[in-house]
Design a protein around this motif. Structure first.
Motif, PDB file in Angstrom:
ATOM      1  N   SER A  71     -36.974 -12.767 -21.137  1.00  0.00           N
ATOM      2  CA  SER A  71     -38.231 -12.375 -20.493  1.00  0.00           C
ATOM      3  C   SER A  71     -38.234 -12.762 -19.014  1.00  0.00           C
ATOM      4  N   LEU A  72     -37.666 -13.932 -18.691  1.00  0.00           N
ATOM      5  CA  LEU A  72     -37.569 -14.338 -17.284  1.00  0.00           C
ATOM      6  C   LEU A  72     -36.712 -13.353 -16.488  1.00  0.00           C
ATOM      7  N   ARG A  73     -35.570 -13.004 -17.057  1.00  0.00           N
ATOM      8  CA  ARG A  73     -34.666 -12.056 -16.388  1.00  0.00           C
ATOM      9  C   ARG A  73     -35.351 -10.709 -16.185  1.00  0.00           C
ATOM     10  N   SER A  74     -36.020 -10.253 -17.216  1.00  0.00           N
ATOM     11  CA  SER A  74     -36.703  -8.965 -17.146  1.00  0.00           C
ATOM     12  C   SER A  74     -37.852  -9.002 -16.144  1.00  0.00           C
ATOM     13  N   PHE A  75     -38.627 -10.103 -16.152  1.00  0.00           N
ATOM     14  CA  PHE A  75     -39.782 -10.208 -15.264  1.00  0.00           C
ATOM     15  C   PHE A  75     -39.372 -10.119 -13.790  1.00  0.00           C
ATOM     16  N   LYS A  81     -39.041  -4.648  -8.264  1.00  0.00           N
ATOM     17  CA  LYS A  81     -39.324  -3.223  -8.093  1.00  0.00           C
ATOM     18  C   LYS A  81     -40.808  -2.943  -7.869  1.00  0.00           C
ATOM     19  N   GLY A  82     -41.629  -3.997  -7.903  1.00  0.00           N
ATOM     20  CA  GLY A  82     -43.055  -3.838  -7.659  1.00  0.00           C
ATOM     21  C   GLY A  82     -43.818  -3.178  -8.788  1.00  0.00           C
ATOM     22  N   SER A 179     -55.772   3.046 -20.030  1.00  0.00           N
ATOM     23  CA  SER A 179     -55.373   4.051 -19.036  1.00  0.00           C
ATOM     24  C   SER A 179     -54.333   3.590 -18.026  1.00  0.00           C
ATOM     25  N   ARG A 180     -53.619   2.493 -18.300  1.00  0.00           N
ATOM     26  CA  ARG A 180     -52.538   2.094 -17.408  1.00  0.00           C
ATOM     27  C   ARG A 180     -51.255   2.843 -17.790  1.00  0.00           C
ATOM     28  N   PRO A 181     -50.419   3.184 -16.794  1.00  0.00           N
ATOM     29  CA  PRO A 181     -49.158   3.884 -17.084  1.00  0.00           C
ATOM     30  C   PRO A 181     -48.242   3.020 -17.957  1.00  0.00           C
ATOM     31  N   ILE A 182     -47.488   3.656 -18.831  1.00  0.00           N
ATOM     32  CA  ILE A 182     -46.630   2.932 -19.756  1.00  0.00           C
ATOM     33  C   ILE A 182     -45.576   2.116 -19.005  1.00  0.00           C
ATOM     34  N   HIS A 183     -45.070   2.637 -17.882  1.00  0.00           N
ATOM     35  CA  HIS A 183     -44.045   1.900 -17.137  1.00  0.00           C
ATOM     36  C   HIS A 183     -44.611   0.597 -16.567  1.00  0.00           C
ATOM     37  N   GLN A 184     -45.848   0.638 -16.092  1.00  0.00           N
ATOM     38  CA  GLN A 184     -46.483  -0.586 -15.609  1.00  0.00           C
ATOM     39  C   GLN A 184     -46.742  -1.545 -16.759  1.00  0.00           C
TER      40      GLN A 184
END
Length: 273
Positions: A71-75, A81-82, A179-184
């Motif tokens: 999770s740290l690596r992914s975060f 990438k913002g 209603s938030r985008p799935i990527h976010q």
């Protein structure tokens, strides 16, 4: 006590196989491996003769131990990438750990069957949502403010810890329903995994500190052998699953993961009968 026994060698080999499968499936379905790893670990740990009362506790705690570095690596990758909703994460810095520590306290008191029941109910609910999902399903145009947001954070931390997951499934569902985008949602879930997994490991170490008949290399309910074996294997296997995922439509992946969760929940429910 002799630590290198046929039983422990079998335990290590079984962990390696389960880590490869969990990593591959996690990459294939695009989520953290906890929801996949816990059912597999329960099966493996049971098969090698670990104290039945501690099987689910060890599986949940060790799964969370694996989630810490991933999770740290992914975060940090998503943050670079913002893509992360940092405002939401900051608002959950206190609520999510509160839920985690409450769950750690509860885990020290309840039986393995109770943890199985919790996993089965939540996995069944999430499975149904994935199998029946519609893009039009929304609860609001944006994420609610406090106190609702704080309560949701506590609940995500609480139930994710008891299930041994990083909260991605729950947070993705929460953010997309508002209603938030799935990527976010996916990117932010990596930060949720950090807020859950780190305090959860400490909490479950404390919860199992005096538990009897734990397998060798256990610190509380966290089995260090499991974490050490699973961590590199899941990290290696996940990209292989992700490679296959790119060749499959998103809806088929949702259905596939929904079926997996449905089967896992039904298996846990059956074992309680």
């Amino acid at each position: 006590m002799d630590l290198i026994t046929p039983s422990m060698l079998g335990f290590g080999a079984a962990l390696a196989v389960s880590g490869a499968l969990a990593g591959f499936l996690a990459g294939l379905f695009g989520i953290g491996g906890g929801a996949i790893l816990v059912p597999i670990l329960v099966t493996i740990v049971t098969a090698v003769g670990v104290n039945p009362e501690a099987v689910v506790h060890i599986s949940v705690a060790s799964s969370l131990g694996v989630i810490v570095p991933t999770s740290l690596r992914s975060f940090f990758a998503h943050k670079k990438k913002g893509a992360v909703d940092l405002a939401l994460l900051k608002s959950w810095i206190i609520p999510i750990p509160i839920g985690v520590f409450l769950a750690s306290y509860v885990a020290a008191l309840v039986s393995g069957d109770t943890l199985k029941g919790i996993f089965a109910v939540i996995a069944f609910t999430v499975a149904l949502r994935m199998l029946l999902n519609r893009e039009s399903w929304k609860l609001g145009s944006d994420i609610p403010g406090n106190p609702t947001r704080a309560v949701i954070g506590v609940l995500i931390g609480f139930f994710s810890t008891l299930m041994g997951i990083g909260g991605g499934v729950m947070n993705n569902t929460f953010m997309t329903l508002f209603s938030r985008p799935i990527h976010q949602a996916v990117a932010t879930s990596s930060g949720v995994g950090v807020l859950i997994s780190i305090p959860a490991v400490f909490g479950l170490v404390a919860a199992g500190w005096n538990a009897p008949n734990l397998p060798p290399f256990s610190v509380g309910y966290v089995n260090l052998l499991a974490v050490a074996l699973l961590m590199p294997i899941t990290i290696y296997a996940a990209p292989l699953g992700a490679h296959f995922a790119h060749n499959l439509p998103k809806r088929k992946l949702e259905i596939g993961f929904g079926i997996f969760l449905l089967l896992a929940s039904l298996r846990f429910a059956w074992s309680l009968l």
